[in-house]
Design a protein around this motif. Structure first.
Motif, PDB file in Angstrom:
ATOM      1  N   THR A 121      53.145  36.084  44.917  1.00  0.00           N
ATOM      2  CA  THR A 121      52.851  37.300  44.156  1.00  0.00           C
ATOM      3  C   THR A 121      51.432  37.263  43.611  1.00  0.00           C
ATOM      4  OG1 THR A 121      55.164  37.303  43.422  1.00  0.00           O
ATOM      5  CG2 THR A 121      53.659  38.808  42.287  1.00  0.00           C
ATOM      6  N   TRP A 122      50.710  38.355  43.775  1.00  0.00           N
ATOM      7  CA  TRP A 122      49.431  38.535  43.088  1.00  0.00           C
ATOM      8  C   TRP A 122      49.683  39.374  41.843  1.00  0.00           C
ATOM      9  CZ3 TRP A 122      44.876  36.252  43.427  1.00  0.00           C
ATOM     10  CH2 TRP A 122      44.539  35.563  44.596  1.00  0.00           C
ATOM     11  N   PHE A 123      49.201  38.895  40.694  1.00  0.00           N
ATOM     12  CA  PHE A 123      49.380  39.621  39.442  1.00  0.00           C
ATOM     13  C   PHE A 123      48.137  40.434  39.076  1.00  0.00           C
ATOM     14  CE2 PHE A 123      52.131  35.845  39.119  1.00  0.00           C
ATOM     15  CZ  PHE A 123      53.352  36.493  39.055  1.00  0.00           C
ATOM     16  N   LYS A 124      47.063  40.264  39.839  1.00  0.00           N
ATOM     17  CA  LYS A 124      45.847  41.035  39.638  1.00  0.00           C
ATOM     18  C   LYS A 124      45.404  41.642  40.956  1.00  0.00           C
ATOM     19  CE  LYS A 124      45.214  40.218  35.247  1.00  0.00           C
ATOM     20  NZ  LYS A 124      45.212  41.302  34.236  1.00  0.00           N
ATOM     21  N   LYS A 125      44.756  42.794  40.873  1.00  0.00           N
ATOM     22  CA  LYS A 125      44.225  43.483  42.055  1.00  0.00           C
ATOM     23  C   LYS A 125      42.701  43.441  42.001  1.00  0.00           C
ATOM     24  CE  LYS A 125      48.061  46.797  42.395  1.00  0.00           C
ATOM     25  NZ  LYS A 125      48.811  46.341  41.219  1.00  0.00           N
ATOM     26  N   PRO A 126      42.024  43.605  43.146  1.00  0.00           N
ATOM     27  CA  PRO A 126      40.563  43.659  43.123  1.00  0.00           C
ATOM     28  C   PRO A 126      40.070  44.737  42.157  1.00  0.00           C
ATOM     29  CG  PRO A 126      41.332  43.418  45.375  1.00  0.00           C
ATOM     30  CD  PRO A 126      42.549  43.642  44.527  1.00  0.00           C
ATOM     31  N   GLY A 127      39.111  44.361  41.331  1.00  0.00           N
ATOM     32  CA  GLY A 127      38.577  45.286  40.335  1.00  0.00           C
ATOM     33  C   GLY A 127      39.165  45.108  38.961  1.00  0.00           C
ATOM     34  N   GLU A 128      40.266  44.351  38.853  1.00  0.00           N
ATOM     35  CA  GLU A 128      40.902  44.144  37.558  1.00  0.00           C
ATOM     36  C   GLU A 128      40.275  42.960  36.826  1.00  0.00           C
ATOM     37  OE1 GLU A 128      45.354  46.014  38.045  1.00  0.00           O
ATOM     38  OE2 GLU A 128      45.132  43.834  38.019  1.00  0.00           O
ATOM     39  N   ALA A 129      40.106  43.113  35.524  1.00  0.00           N
ATOM     40  CA  ALA A 129      39.512  42.076  34.696  1.00  0.00           C
ATOM     41  C   ALA A 129      40.588  41.176  34.118  1.00  0.00           C
ATOM     42  CB  ALA A 129      38.695  42.711  33.567  1.00  0.00           C
ATOM     43  N   PHE A 130      40.195  39.970  33.720  1.00  0.00           N
ATOM     44  CA  PHE A 130      41.132  39.013  33.149  1.00  0.00           C
ATOM     45  C   PHE A 130      40.362  38.025  32.292  1.00  0.00           C
ATOM     46  CE2 PHE A 130      40.143  38.181  37.610  1.00  0.00           C
ATOM     47  CZ  PHE A 130      39.374  37.023  37.509  1.00  0.00           C
ATOM     48  N   VAL A 131      41.104  37.246  31.521  1.00  0.00           N
ATOM     49  CA  VAL A 131      40.494  36.222  30.679  1.00  0.00           C
ATOM     50  C   VAL A 131      40.707  34.863  31.327  1.00  0.00           C
ATOM     51  CG1 VAL A 131      40.810  37.554  28.569  1.00  0.00           C
ATOM     52  CG2 VAL A 131      42.608  35.970  29.306  1.00  0.00           C
ATOM     53  N   ALA A 132      39.987  33.882  30.858  1.00  0.00           N
ATOM     54  CA  ALA A 132      40.125  32.524  31.384  1.00  0.00           C
ATOM     55  C   ALA A 132      41.556  32.033  31.211  1.00  0.00           C
ATOM     56  CB  ALA A 132      39.160  31.586  30.668  1.00  0.00           C
ATOM     57  N   ASP A 133      42.054  31.383  32.247  1.00  0.00           N
ATOM     58  CA  ASP A 133      43.402  30.782  32.279  1.00  0.00           C
ATOM     59  C   ASP A 133      44.522  31.810  32.394  1.00  0.00           C
ATOM     60  OD1 ASP A 133      42.481  28.171  32.132  1.00  0.00           O
ATOM     61  OD2 ASP A 133      42.366  28.216  29.957  1.00  0.00           O
ATOM     62  N   GLU A 134      44.194  33.101  32.510  1.00  0.00           N
ATOM     63  CA  GLU A 134      45.239  34.094  32.756  1.00  0.00           C
ATOM     64  C   GLU A 134      45.753  33.914  34.181  1.00  0.00           C
ATOM     65  OE1 GLU A 134      45.979  38.933  32.413  1.00  0.00           O
ATOM     66  OE2 GLU A 134      44.035  38.062  31.877  1.00  0.00           O
ATOM     67  N   MET A 135      47.068  34.063  34.379  1.00  0.00           N
ATOM     68  CA  MET A 135      47.656  33.812  35.690  1.00  0.00           C
ATOM     69  C   MET A 135      47.239  34.894  36.684  1.00  0.00           C
ATOM     70  SD  MET A 135      51.518  32.744  36.765  1.00  0.00           S
ATOM     71  CE  MET A 135      52.317  34.212  36.144  1.00  0.00           C
ATOM     72  N   LEU A 136      46.644  34.471  37.788  1.00  0.00           N
ATOM     73  CA  LEU A 136      46.205  35.412  38.815  1.00  0.00           C
ATOM     74  C   LEU A 136      47.273  35.612  39.883  1.00  0.00           C
ATOM     75  CD1 LEU A 136      42.494  34.277  39.369  1.00  0.00           C
ATOM     76  CD2 LEU A 136      43.384  36.032  37.812  1.00  0.00           C
ATOM     77  N   CYS A 137      47.891  34.536  40.323  1.00  0.00           N
ATOM     78  CA  CYS A 137      48.915  34.656  41.367  1.00  0.00           C
ATOM     79  C   CYS A 137      49.873  33.476  41.274  1.00  0.00           C
ATOM     80  CB  CYS A 137      48.294  34.732  42.763  1.00  0.00           C
ATOM     81  SG  CYS A 137      47.571  33.192  43.370  1.00  0.00           S
TER      82      CYS A 137
END
Length: 494
Positions: A121-137
C-alpha cells in the motif's frame, strides 16, 4: 519555557492507562487545548489537550506504554518559538521553486534471509507533502509487514514501484524532494474540506491500518473522533454494518446461471505471508516424517490453582494468569527429559538445544504467525504471561519484527480458543515438535471407580519421527499431562 504534559485524572478507581496514539511529533507546533495524544483505560478513552501554545518537545511515553495518573507524557516548549514551525507552509506559495534536495526512498533492511518484498500500500501520492518519519508505504514480506518511513520532510515526486510490485532489499521505491516549496501540494486537501476546524485531521494509525486491511475507503466510514478523526472502532462499525448497496444487483436482468455465479465470486491475490504459510506447511509435510500422538489431561487442578491465585497474581504482576504459562512451564519441564523433541536435524547432524525458545502460535487477520519467547526455561510464570501478552498484541497489529519470529526450538498451538476439540498440528520447520492444545470440555470420567464430570482437554504432539522415537514422544506428552494434573510437580522438578 518548558512545560510538562502529564496524565490527567482518569476517573474513579482508574489508576493507569495505555498510550494509544500520539497526534503530534517532536518539533510540531501546537495550539492551546489542541489534542496531543489519546489514552485508553479499561473503561474509556481519554484525550490529552495541550496546556499551552508552543512546540512539541520530547515524547517520554511512547505508544503502547502503560502510564499512571500524573505520569510525565511529554514536554512542551511554550511561546513564540512554535510559530516558525507553521510559518513555512503559509509563506511557501511565492517560493514554489526553492531548489530542495532530491532524495531516494529505499527499501529498508527486510531481515535475515529475506531478500524481497511486495509493495502492499502507498499512503502518499505524487505531489503530497509529509513530515519526517511519516509512513509513506507498507511492504509485505513472506513473514511480516514492513513500514517505510519518510527519510526527511518534503513532498513525494515520483513512485517507482507501484502497489503489487516486487522489490529487492536496498531497491529504490520512490523519489522525494526536500523542497520547502512543495508544502502547498498538501494545501488543496485542507481547502477541499470546509467542515474541518482549520487544522489537518490525522486519523488514528490503528484505523488507517484497519481500513487498508479491509480494503475500504475513508468515505465509507463514519468518523466519531475529535475534529472528524476516524477511530479504529469506527472502521469496525463500518465493517459490521449491513451493505446498503447489496440489494441493487437484484434489479438488473438475470444473467445466465454461470455468469450469475461468477458475479458472486471474488478473486483476491494471496498475500506474500499467506503464500509463505502455504509453502512452508507443505514443505514441512514433504520433508519431515511427521507423526502425531494424543493424550488427554484433566484440567481440574490447574483451573483450581488459577482461580485461587488469579486476583493476587494480577495485583502483584499487573498481568492476568492464563493457561498458557502452565502449558509453557509443563513443556519446558518435559523437554528437559526428552531433549530430542527440542532438537533439530541439520544435514546428517542432530543439533540439541540446551535452552528453550518457545514459539506461541497466534492467529491474525492476515494469517498464522509464531512469535518466539527466548529462554523460556529461565522465565517465571509472570514473565511468560507478560511476554505472551506483548507478542500477541504485536502480532494482531502486524508489528512483529523478523527477529521476534526466529530462533524457536519448540511450538505451542492453541486451537481451543476457536473451539477445536481435536486436531493434528503441523510442524514448524526446522523444529521437531509442536504441542496442540484444544477446547476444555466437561466429560464423564471414571475416577476411583466412580463416574464424575471433569474438565478435560485433548492434547496432540506432532513430531518428526526421523529424530524422535515413539517412546520419546509418548513420554513427553505423559510428562506434560502429569505436570498439568499435579502442578506441584513443576515446583519439585518431578
Amino acid at each position: 519555557m518548558t512545560i510538562e504534559v502529564r496524565v490527567p485524572t482518569l476517573g474513579e478507581s482508574v489508576t493507569e492507562a495505555t498510550v494509544a496514539t500520539w497526534f503530534k511529533k517532536p518539533g510540531d507546533a501546537v495550539a492551546v487545548d489542541e489534542m496531543l495524544c489519546e489514552l485508553e483505560t479499561d473503561k474509556v478513552t481519554v484525550e490529552v489537550p495541550s496546556p499551552a501554545a508552543g512546540t512539541m518537545g520530547e515524547i517520554i511515553a511512547a505508544e503502547g506504554d502503560t502510564v499512571g495518573v500524573d505520569a510525565l507524557l511529554a514536554t512542551l516548549s511554550e511561546g513564540a518559538g512554535a510559530a516558525p514551525a507553521a510559518a513555512p507552509a503559509a509563506a511557501a506559495a511565492p517560493a514554489a521553486s526553492s531548489g530542495g534536495e532530491s532524495l531516494d526512498v529505499m527499501v529498508p533492511t527486510l531481515g535475515e534471509s529475506v531478500t524481497e518484498a511486495t509493495v502492499a500500500t502507498w499512503f502518499k501520492k505524487p505531489g503530497e507533502a509529509f513530515v519526517a518519519d511519516e509512513m509513506l508505504c507498507e511492504l509485505e514480506t513472506d513473514k511480516v509487514s514492513v513500514e517505510v518511513p519518510a527519510p526527511a520532510a518534503g513532498v513525494l515526486t515520483q513512485i517507482l514501484a507501484d502497489e503489487g510490485s516486487t522489490v529487492e532489499a536496498g531497491g529504490k521505491l520512490a523519489i522525494m524532494s526536500t523542497d520547502a516549496g512543495a508544502a502547498p501540494a498538501a494545501a488543496p486537501a485542507a481547502t477541499a474540506a470546509p467542515a474541518t476546524t482549520g487544522k489537518d485531521v490525522e486519523d488514528a494509525p490503528s484505523a488507517k491500518k484497519a481500513m487498508a486491511d479491509a480494503g475500504i475507503s475513508r468515505d465509507a466510514v463514519t468518523a466519531t473522533g475529535k475534529d472528524g478523526r476516524v477511530m479504529k472502532e469506527d472502521v469496525m462499525a463500518a465493517l459490521a454494518a449491513p451493505k446498503a448497496a447489496a440489494p441493487a444487483p437484484a434489479a438488473a436482468p438475470r444473467a445466465p446461471v454461470a455468469a450469475d455465479q461468477a458475479a458472486r465470486e471474488e478473486r483476491v491475490k494471496m498475500t506474500r505471508l499467506r503464500q509463505t504459510i502455504a509453502r512452508r506447511l507443505k514443505d514441512s509435510q514433504n520433508t519431515a516424517a511427521m507423526l502425531t500422538t494424543y493424550n488427554e489431561v484433566d484440567m481440574t487442578e490447574v483451573m483450581a490453582l488459577r482461580n485461587e491465585y488469579k486476583d493476587l497474581f494480577l495485583k502483584k504482576h499487573g498481568v492476568k494468569l492464563g493457561f498458557m504459562s502452565f502449558f509453557t512451564k509443563a513443556c519446558v519441564h518435559a523437554l528437559k527429559e526428552v531433549p530430542e523433541v527440542n532438537a533439530e536435524i541439520d544435514g546428517t547432524d542432530i543439533v540439541y538445544k540446551n535452552y528453550v525458545n518457545m514459539g506461541i502460535a497466534a492467529g491474525t487477520p492476515t494469517g498464522l504467525v509464531v512469535p518466539v519467547l527466548n529462554d523460556t526455561d529461565q522465565m517465571s510464570f509472570a514473565q511468560i504471561e507478560k511476554a505472551i501478552a506483548e507478542k500477541g498484541a504485536k502480532a494482531r497489529d502486524g508489528k512483529l519484527s523478523m527477529a521476534e519470529m526466529q530462533g524457536g526450538t519448540f511450538t505451542i498451538s492453541n486451537g481451543g480458543v476457536y473451539g477445536s476439540l481435536m486436531s493434528s498440528p503441523i510442524l514448524n520447520p526446522p523444529q521437531s515438535g509442536i504441542l496442540g492444545m484444544h477446547k476444555i470440555q466437561d466429560r464423564p470420567m471414571a475416577i476411583n471407580g466412580q463416574v464424575v464430570i471433569r474438565p478435560m482437554m485433548y492434547l496432540a504432539l506432532s513430531y518428526d519421527h526421523r529424530i524422535v522415537d515413539g517412546k520419546g514422544a509418548v513420554t513427553f506428552l505423559v510428562r506434560v499431562k502429569e505436570a498439568l494434573e499435579d502442578p506441584r510437580r513443576l515446583l519439585m522438578d518431578l
